[in-house]
Design a protein around this motif. Sequence first.
Motif, PDB file in Angstrom:
ATOM      1  N   SER A  41       0.831  -1.211   0.000  1.00  0.00           N
ATOM      2  CA  SER A  41       0.000   0.000   0.000  1.00  0.00           C
ATOM      3  C   SER A  41       0.859   1.252   0.000  1.00  0.00           C
ATOM      4  O   SER A  41       0.592   2.212  -0.733  1.00  0.00           O
ATOM      5  CB  SER A  41      -0.929   0.016   1.214  1.00  0.00           C
ATOM      6  OG  SER A  41      -1.783  -1.092   1.196  1.00  0.00           O
ATOM      7  N   SER A  42       1.902   1.247   0.811  1.00  0.00           N
ATOM      8  CA  SER A  42       2.813   2.392   0.858  1.00  0.00           C
ATOM      9  C   SER A  42       3.520   2.580  -0.478  1.00  0.00           C
ATOM     10  O   SER A  42       3.697   3.709  -0.937  1.00  0.00           O
ATOM     11  CB  SER A  42       3.855   2.206   1.958  1.00  0.00           C
ATOM     12  OG  SER A  42       3.233   2.130   3.211  1.00  0.00           O
ATOM     13  N   GLY A  43       3.915   1.472  -1.086  1.00  0.00           N
ATOM     14  CA  GLY A  43       4.560   1.550  -2.400  1.00  0.00           C
ATOM     15  C   GLY A  43       3.636   2.147  -3.442  1.00  0.00           C
ATOM     16  O   GLY A  43       4.062   2.959  -4.274  1.00  0.00           O
ATOM     17  N   LEU A  44       2.376   1.744  -3.400  1.00  0.00           N
ATOM     18  CA  LEU A  44       1.395   2.327  -4.332  1.00  0.00           C
ATOM     19  C   LEU A  44       1.255   3.830  -4.091  1.00  0.00           C
ATOM     20  O   LEU A  44       1.304   4.628  -5.035  1.00  0.00           O
ATOM     21  CB  LEU A  44       0.034   1.647  -4.163  1.00  0.00           C
ATOM     22  CG  LEU A  44      -0.201   0.374  -4.944  1.00  0.00           C
ATOM     23  CD1 LEU A  44      -1.516  -0.279  -4.521  1.00  0.00           C
ATOM     24  CD2 LEU A  44      -0.214   0.644  -6.432  1.00  0.00           C
ATOM     25  N   ALA A  45       1.070   4.212  -2.857  1.00  0.00           N
ATOM     26  CA  ALA A  45       0.886   5.635  -2.533  1.00  0.00           C
ATOM     27  C   ALA A  45       2.132   6.442  -2.904  1.00  0.00           C
ATOM     28  O   ALA A  45       2.021   7.531  -3.483  1.00  0.00           O
ATOM     29  CB  ALA A  45       0.569   5.792  -1.052  1.00  0.00           C
ATOM     30  N   PHE A  46       3.294   5.903  -2.594  1.00  0.00           N
ATOM     31  CA  PHE A  46       4.553   6.587  -2.881  1.00  0.00           C
ATOM     32  C   PHE A  46       4.736   6.762  -4.390  1.00  0.00           C
ATOM     33  O   PHE A  46       5.089   7.845  -4.865  1.00  0.00           O
ATOM     34  CB  PHE A  46       5.701   5.775  -2.277  1.00  0.00           C
ATOM     35  CG  PHE A  46       7.039   6.409  -2.409  1.00  0.00           C
ATOM     36  CD1 PHE A  46       7.352   7.567  -1.713  1.00  0.00           C
ATOM     37  CD2 PHE A  46       8.017   5.827  -3.208  1.00  0.00           C
ATOM     38  CE1 PHE A  46       8.602   8.152  -1.822  1.00  0.00           C
ATOM     39  CE2 PHE A  46       9.269   6.406  -3.319  1.00  0.00           C
ATOM     40  CZ  PHE A  46       9.567   7.568  -2.630  1.00  0.00           C
ATOM     41  N   SER A  47       4.485   5.719  -5.148  1.00  0.00           N
ATOM     42  CA  SER A  47       4.679   5.791  -6.597  1.00  0.00           C
ATOM     43  C   SER A  47       3.624   6.664  -7.270  1.00  0.00           C
ATOM     44  O   SER A  47       3.911   7.309  -8.281  1.00  0.00           O
ATOM     45  CB  SER A  47       4.699   4.384  -7.207  1.00  0.00           C
ATOM     46  OG  SER A  47       3.465   3.722  -6.972  1.00  0.00           O
ATOM     47  N   ILE A  48       2.444   6.712  -6.736  1.00  0.00           N
ATOM     48  CA  ILE A  48       1.419   7.606  -7.281  1.00  0.00           C
ATOM     49  C   ILE A  48       1.843   9.058  -7.080  1.00  0.00           C
ATOM     50  O   ILE A  48       1.574   9.921  -7.916  1.00  0.00           O
ATOM     51  CB  ILE A  48       0.037   7.301  -6.661  1.00  0.00           C
ATOM     52  CG1 ILE A  48      -0.468   5.965  -7.192  1.00  0.00           C
ATOM     53  CG2 ILE A  48      -0.956   8.414  -6.935  1.00  0.00           C
ATOM     54  CD1 ILE A  48      -1.698   5.430  -6.492  1.00  0.00           C
ATOM     55  N   GLY A  49       2.545   9.320  -6.000  1.00  0.00           N
ATOM     56  CA  GLY A  49       3.085  10.654  -5.767  1.00  0.00           C
ATOM     57  C   GLY A  49       4.052  11.077  -6.859  1.00  0.00           C
ATOM     58  O   GLY A  49       4.155  12.261  -7.188  1.00  0.00           O
ATOM     59  N   PHE A  50       4.770  10.112  -7.444  1.00  0.00           N
ATOM     60  CA  PHE A  50       5.674  10.432  -8.548  1.00  0.00           C
ATOM     61  C   PHE A  50       4.908  11.003  -9.729  1.00  0.00           C
ATOM     62  O   PHE A  50       5.375  11.919 -10.394  1.00  0.00           O
ATOM     63  CB  PHE A  50       6.442   9.195  -9.020  1.00  0.00           C
ATOM     64  CG  PHE A  50       7.635   8.876  -8.195  1.00  0.00           C
ATOM     65  CD1 PHE A  50       8.536   9.852  -7.826  1.00  0.00           C
ATOM     66  CD2 PHE A  50       7.875   7.580  -7.800  1.00  0.00           C
ATOM     67  CE1 PHE A  50       9.649   9.553  -7.075  1.00  0.00           C
ATOM     68  CE2 PHE A  50       8.983   7.266  -7.043  1.00  0.00           C
ATOM     69  CZ  PHE A  50       9.872   8.255  -6.679  1.00  0.00           C
ATOM     70  N   VAL A  51       3.769  10.438 -10.011  1.00  0.00           N
ATOM     71  CA  VAL A  51       2.980  10.898 -11.149  1.00  0.00           C
ATOM     72  C   VAL A  51       2.632  12.368 -10.970  1.00  0.00           C
ATOM     73  O   VAL A  51       2.746  13.171 -11.899  1.00  0.00           O
ATOM     74  CB  VAL A  51       1.709  10.038 -11.334  1.00  0.00           C
ATOM     75  CG1 VAL A  51       0.808  10.640 -12.381  1.00  0.00           C
ATOM     76  CG2 VAL A  51       2.086   8.621 -11.704  1.00  0.00           C
ATOM     77  N   LYS A  52       2.233  12.722  -9.770  1.00  0.00           N
ATOM     78  CA  LYS A  52       1.891  14.120  -9.482  1.00  0.00           C
ATOM     79  C   LYS A  52       3.097  15.018  -9.737  1.00  0.00           C
ATOM     80  O   LYS A  52       2.991  16.059 -10.399  1.00  0.00           O
ATOM     81  CB  LYS A  52       1.416  14.256  -8.041  1.00  0.00           C
ATOM     82  CG  LYS A  52       1.011  15.651  -7.654  1.00  0.00           C
ATOM     83  CD  LYS A  52       0.609  15.716  -6.199  1.00  0.00           C
ATOM     84  CE  LYS A  52       0.366  17.164  -5.833  1.00  0.00           C
ATOM     85  NZ  LYS A  52       0.701  17.477  -4.485  1.00  0.00           N
ATOM     86  N   ASP A  53       4.258  14.625  -9.233  1.00  0.00           N
ATOM     87  CA  ASP A  53       5.470  15.421  -9.431  1.00  0.00           C
ATOM     88  C   ASP A  53       5.870  15.497 -10.905  1.00  0.00           C
ATOM     89  O   ASP A  53       6.275  16.547 -11.394  1.00  0.00           O
ATOM     90  CB  ASP A  53       6.635  14.848  -8.618  1.00  0.00           C
ATOM     91  CG  ASP A  53       6.414  14.994  -7.117  1.00  0.00           C
ATOM     92  OD1 ASP A  53       5.619  15.864  -6.718  1.00  0.00           O
ATOM     93  OD2 ASP A  53       7.046  14.233  -6.357  1.00  0.00           O
TER      94      ASP A  53
END
Length: 160
Positions: A41-53
């Motif tokens: 779950s943390s990996g998903l949330a963390f990687s989704i943050g990359f998309v935003k950046d």
Amino acid sequence: MENIEPNQNYIKELENYMVSIDKRIDYSVERFDILIISLSSSGLAFSIGFVKDIIENLNKGNPIEINFFLLETTWLLFACSLVFNLISQVTGYYANKQDLIITRKIIKNEKKKGSKEVSLPPDESLLKLLSSATMFLNGGSLLLLIAGIITLILFMFKHI
């Protein structure tokens, strides 16, 4: 014909074993699975943050060549890890319940030793199948998590 008394010590050990099975049911629901679910779950949330950046950088006019395949693969691996883990919860629960049923049958057979009534030994094939499925799913969820972390790191090295 001699009347054979059931082995009371053996029956008591089996009854104690049943208590330990209950404890294993509780424990198996808590530890390994919490870790896998948390990390995926943390990996998903963390990687989704990359998309935003990344999208913010694109909007600022910073042209970046982005390979979304790695990121999408990362998401798929983390999501599959979660699904495998959740399914393993179900198979683990039923494996432990089946173990409890088999142990109860063994106790019942031990108590009837010496009587004329003969009962069949417990069938452990369902227990073996469920236990194997749980092990496979737990191993699969761990491997998928590791693969997801690796693809996320590869994506980071390529785009940061």
